[in-house]
Design a protein around this motif. Structure first.
Motif, PDB file in Angstrom:
ATOM      1  N   LYS A 202       2.492   1.706  -3.402  1.00 49.24           N
ATOM      2  CA  LYS A 202       1.549   2.225  -4.390  1.00 49.24           C
ATOM      3  C   LYS A 202       1.371   3.723  -4.240  1.00 49.24           C
ATOM      4  O   LYS A 202       1.387   4.462  -5.218  1.00 49.24           O
ATOM      5  N   LYS A 203       1.203   4.169  -2.979  1.00 50.77           N
ATOM      6  CA  LYS A 203       1.037   5.611  -2.734  1.00 50.77           C
ATOM      7  C   LYS A 203       2.269   6.379  -3.210  1.00 50.77           C
ATOM      8  O   LYS A 203       2.143   7.403  -3.879  1.00 50.77           O
TER       9      LYS A 203
ATOM     10  N   ASP B 282       0.829  -1.205   0.000  1.00 53.11           N
ATOM     11  CA  ASP B 282       0.000   0.000   0.000  1.00 53.11           C
ATOM     12  C   ASP B 282       0.861   1.251   0.000  1.00 53.11           C
ATOM     13  O   ASP B 282       0.614   2.183  -0.770  1.00 53.11           O
TER      14      ASP B 282
END
Length: 185
Positions: A176-177, A173
């Motif tokens: 991805k950010k 996560d």
């Protein structure tokens, strides 16, 4: 005690190396080659490559000898050099195809991550993974870059498989950010 057999410490040897003493380098090389090769092997899984990495690391050590600070143990200092060499080798041999990636995907990853990891041509992605390693440890790195299975990572790091999966998920996560922010995704 008998002082004849007293071996110089690693930091004494490094002090000698700083003043260009090649004999001191030979002693350190003899002392640390095998453990350093094992350490390199844990990253690259290839004996010949591990030997090359350690050789290169000793060369780097020699050429950067003036910068050595005895704040850390020699082992910590040298193994950091070895680790960086190993990571650079992994970058050079980076995953080129999705099939290579799929071959070690333990659990179904979503397509965005697959595409992103399959195109690891972006050194910035490696930089992001490196940055995340500092905060989230090596789980994602071992999984995505080294291709280890979660149960092997759990064994290697001495944590539960659930913990490994959680860390991989959390790092995914964050990655991805970061990649969205960098415009790489």
């Amino acid at each position: 005690g008998d002082l004849v057999d007293k071996q110089p410490s690693d930091s004494e040897l490094m002090e000698r190396i700083k003043s260009s003493d090649k004999d001191a380098l030979l002693i350190l090389t003899e002392r640390w080659r095998a453990p350093a090769e094992q350490f390199a092997y844990s990253f690259v899984g290839d004996t010949a490559l591990s030997e090359d990495i350690v050789q290169e690391s000793f060369i780097k050590l020699w050429f950067s000898r003036e910068h050595y600070r005895p704040d850390f143990t020699f082992k910590t200092y040298f193994f950091t050099i070895v680790k960086h060499q190993a990571i650079n080798e992994l970058k050079k041999r980076k995953l080129r195809t999705r099939t290579e990636l799929a071959a070690f995907n333990d659990e179904p990853a979503d397509s965005a991550e697959r595409v992103c990891l399959a195109s690891l041509t972006e050194s910035r992605i490696y930089e992001q993974i490196e940055r995340l390693r500092k905060t989230d440890g090596d789980c994602f790195y071992l999984f995505a870059v080294c291709g280890m299975r979660t149960k092997d990572i759990a064994r290697k790091l001495g944590i539960s498989e659930v913990n490994v999966r959680v860390k991989i998920h959390r790092t995914r996560d964050k990655l991805k950010k970061l990649l969205k922010k960098e415009g790489l995704l």
